[in-house]
Design an enzyme around this catalytic site. Structure first.
Site, mmCIF file in Angstrom:
data_model
loop_
_atom_site.group_PDB
_atom_site.id
_atom_site.type_symbol
_atom_site.label_atom_id
_atom_site.label_comp_id
_atom_site.label_asym_id
_atom_site.label_seq_id
_atom_site.Cartn_x
_atom_site.Cartn_y
_atom_site.Cartn_z
ATOM 1 N N LYS A 77 -22.993 6.726 3.213
ATOM 2 C CA LYS A 77 -21.788 6.207 2.556
ATOM 3 C C LYS A 77 -22.213 5.386 1.341
ATOM 4 O O LYS A 77 -23.269 4.732 1.376
ATOM 5 C CB LYS A 77 -21.025 5.344 3.569
ATOM 6 C CG LYS A 77 -19.732 4.728 3.066
ATOM 7 C CD LYS A 77 -19.035 3.974 4.201
ATOM 8 C CE LYS A 77 -17.758 3.310 3.771
ATOM 9 N NZ LYS A 77 -17.064 2.652 4.898
ATOM 10 N N SER A 169 -12.402 4.009 6.011
ATOM 11 C CA SER A 169 -12.841 4.131 4.636
ATOM 12 C C SER A 169 -14.006 5.106 4.451
ATOM 13 O O SER A 169 -14.279 5.544 3.347
ATOM 14 C CB SER A 169 -13.265 2.763 4.103
ATOM 15 O OG SER A 169 -14.351 2.256 4.868
ATOM 16 N N SER A 193 -13.491 2.103 10.329
ATOM 17 C CA SER A 193 -13.800 3.067 9.272
ATOM 18 C C SER A 193 -14.764 4.192 9.634
ATOM 19 O O SER A 193 -14.974 5.093 8.817
ATOM 20 C CB SER A 193 -14.352 2.347 8.047
ATOM 21 O OG SER A 193 -13.288 1.784 7.343
HETATM 22 N N1 GLN Z 1 -8.580 0.400 7.877
HETATM 23 C C1 GLN Z 1 -9.488 -0.698 7.885
HETATM 24 C C2 GLN Z 1 -9.286 -1.543 6.647
HETATM 25 O O1 GLN Z 1 -8.724 -1.041 5.722
HETATM 26 C C3 GLN Z 1 -10.872 -0.173 7.954
HETATM 27 C C4 GLN Z 1 -11.918 -0.935 7.244
HETATM 28 C C5 GLN Z 1 -13.324 -0.584 7.603
HETATM 29 O O2 GLN Z 1 -13.638 -0.358 8.777
HETATM 30 N N2 GLN Z 1 -14.217 -0.631 6.626
HETATM 31 O O3 GLN Z 1 -9.644 -2.678 6.610
#
Ligand code: GLN
Length: 496
Positions: A77, A169, A193
């Protein structure tokens, strides 16, 4: 071809294949080209990965000893630092190419985006075990989002239905495994995420215990939640990668020295383990009825097969999402203060500009809408007058959650819960209702608030043809139980 094989099977086949690693890399490079429109990758290290594959093939032919991830093709990532490679957290603030500076004769190689000057610990560990890093993957900006639509590189498409989001994400990393553009990928999971995109894409996504994997070289979103996670197609591979990337690190004092019991050599001696599920989680109005039915069916089958599965009351459920968004944005507002155009990030304006204007310009241009929203929210909940009401309260909720979780694991081996209340959203939905998107994190943020390990397993297919998973959580540092249970569930209860 590579999707149905485990790493071990792939490595066994390599034994007699002169150009095995090179062929594997070329196969994936071709696939990445064919599926370019999915936008899963930001950068592909084409020549470099072929070179590395050739070196690894020579190493094998010369009879040298080979690493645990020998020849495994991995994607990262775009929040994981890889020395001499660009990294941007999918943000313009790190991606942008500032105008040529005075004295550089317009040489725009000066300050062209941000290039990592060191390896993250996970990259060091992957390379030391002979993995091949093929590229870096698209994601939501600074890992903030659930759809991979908040990216300076544009949205990522779900390979199963290109009108849908892949989740976020770590959407690019999920699609890279889903569309077989690599064998394994790494993402980061601060509030789901890894697990949520795994659910939307029909693959496995593991978030290890907070403190299992070093965060050194992971671009921070919310440091007390962030954890690097793994996407894969089978438990054996995910377990092997966890074994490689976990462990103590001088650069991250939050990593525990607790030993990771090896999944490969563990005996699954608790075949009828005890599951808890939260009754109000299954009765939640936001839960898609078909997902609810499938999880209830699974519970029935597990009971019929001799597992103890008990519904418990969990009155803190509705506090989870607010507590997460208060604490995570507070940490983000502090973590992202370093992108000021001086220490890090894009800078604009002439040398005479005053400091405050320079910061404002850099951050206004560099950050996207969602990141700005979260920095403002985080700054607000930390500001004097509101700190007690929001930040302190949310910390108290977190403490209650941790205490309650400890109690649950005194009586149960695992918690069983949906991963996401609905299947993959249509592209464009999030933009209309960000709060609804936040609320959909209801089942994932619990594991981040409490630090426990959690995994999403692709067991089901919805009548709308999209996959969805079940999420299993175990006690802190008990990944081996989590992986054993996961293996059994995937073998015996997969209906998709
Ligand atoms: N949906 C969560 C957020 O927007 C996920 C974030 C993550 O795990 N990086 O904060």
């Amino acid at each position: 071809m590579y999707q149905s094989k485990t790493i071990q099977q792939y490595q066994q086949e390599l034994a007699n294949d002169k150009n095995g690693c090179e062929n594997a890399v070329k196969y994936f490079l071709n696939k990445i080209r064919d599926f370019k429109h999915l936008n899963a990758f930001i950068e592909v290290y084409e020549e470099e990965s072929i070179e590395r594959a050739k070196e690894l093939d020579a190493k094998r032919i010369n009879g040298k000893s080979l690493g645990k991830l020998y020849g495994v093709v991995v994607a990262l990532k775009d929040v994981i630092c890889y020395k001499d490679h660009k990294v941007s957290a999918a943000s313009n603030i790190l991606k942008a190419r500032p105008p040529a500076r005075a004295g550089t004769d317009g040489d725009d190689s000066v300050g062209r985006g941000f290039t990592s000057v060191y390896n993250s610990t996970v990259v060091e560990k992957l390379l030391a075990e002979d993995a091949i890093i093929i590229g870096n993957c698209n994601c939501d900006e600074f890992a903030m989002g659930s759809t991979n639509e908040n990216s300076a590189y544009g949205k990522v498409l779900n390979a199963l239905d290109e009108t849908k989001v892949p989740g976020g994400s770590s959407g690019g990393s999920a699609v890279a495994v889903q569309a077989v553009l690599c064998m394994i990928s790494l993402g980061s999971d601060t509030g789901g995420s890894v697990r949520q995109p795994a659910d939307f894409c029909g693959i496995i996504g593991l978030k290890p215990t907070y403190g299992r994997v070093s965060r050194h070289g992971l671009i921070a979103y919310a440091s007390s939640f962030d954890q690097i996670g793994i996407f894969g197609n089978n438990i054996e591979d995910v377990a092997l990668v966890l074994e490689v990337i976990s462990g103590e690190d001088d650069y991250d004092s939050t990593v525990s020295n607790k030993k990771l019991e090896k999944f490969s050599s563990s005996t699954d001696n608790n075949p009828r383990c005890k599951f808890a599920y939260f009754k109000n989680a299954l009765d939640h109005p936001s839960l898609d009825p078909e997902i609810k039915n499938s999880i209830e069916d699974l519970i029935k089958k597990l009971r019929a097969d001799g597992y103890e599965v008990k519904g418990i009351d969990f009155e803190l459920l509705d506090y989870i999402v607010p507590a997460y968004y208060v604490l995570a944005t507070a940490e983000a507002s502090s973590n992202l203060s370093r992108y000021d155009g001086v220490r890090f990030g894009y800078r604009e304006g002439n040398p005479d500009i005053n400091l405050t204007d320079m910061y404002t310009k850099a951050r206004t241009k560099g950050f996207g809408k969602e990141v700005k929203r979260r920095i403002m929210l985080g700054t607000f909940v930390l500001s004097s007058g509101y700190y007690e009401a929001y930040f302190t309260k949310a910390q108290q909720v977190r403490r209650l959650l941790v205490d309650q979780t400890k109690k649950i694991f005194k009586d149960f081996d695992a918690i069983l819960i949906p991963t996401v209340p609905a299947t993959a959203l249509n592209i464009g939905t999030m933009e209309k209702d960000p709060v609804a998107t936040y609320l959909a994190d209801i089942y994932t943020v619990f594991a981040n608030l409490t630090g426990i390990p959690a995994i999403s397993l692709p067991l089901f297919k919805h009548f709308n043809n999209m996959p969805f998973g079940v999420q299993i959580m175990s006690d802190k540092y008990n990944e081996v139980t989590l992986l054993q249970i996961s293996n059994r569930l995937l073998k015996d209860y997969k209906t998709a």
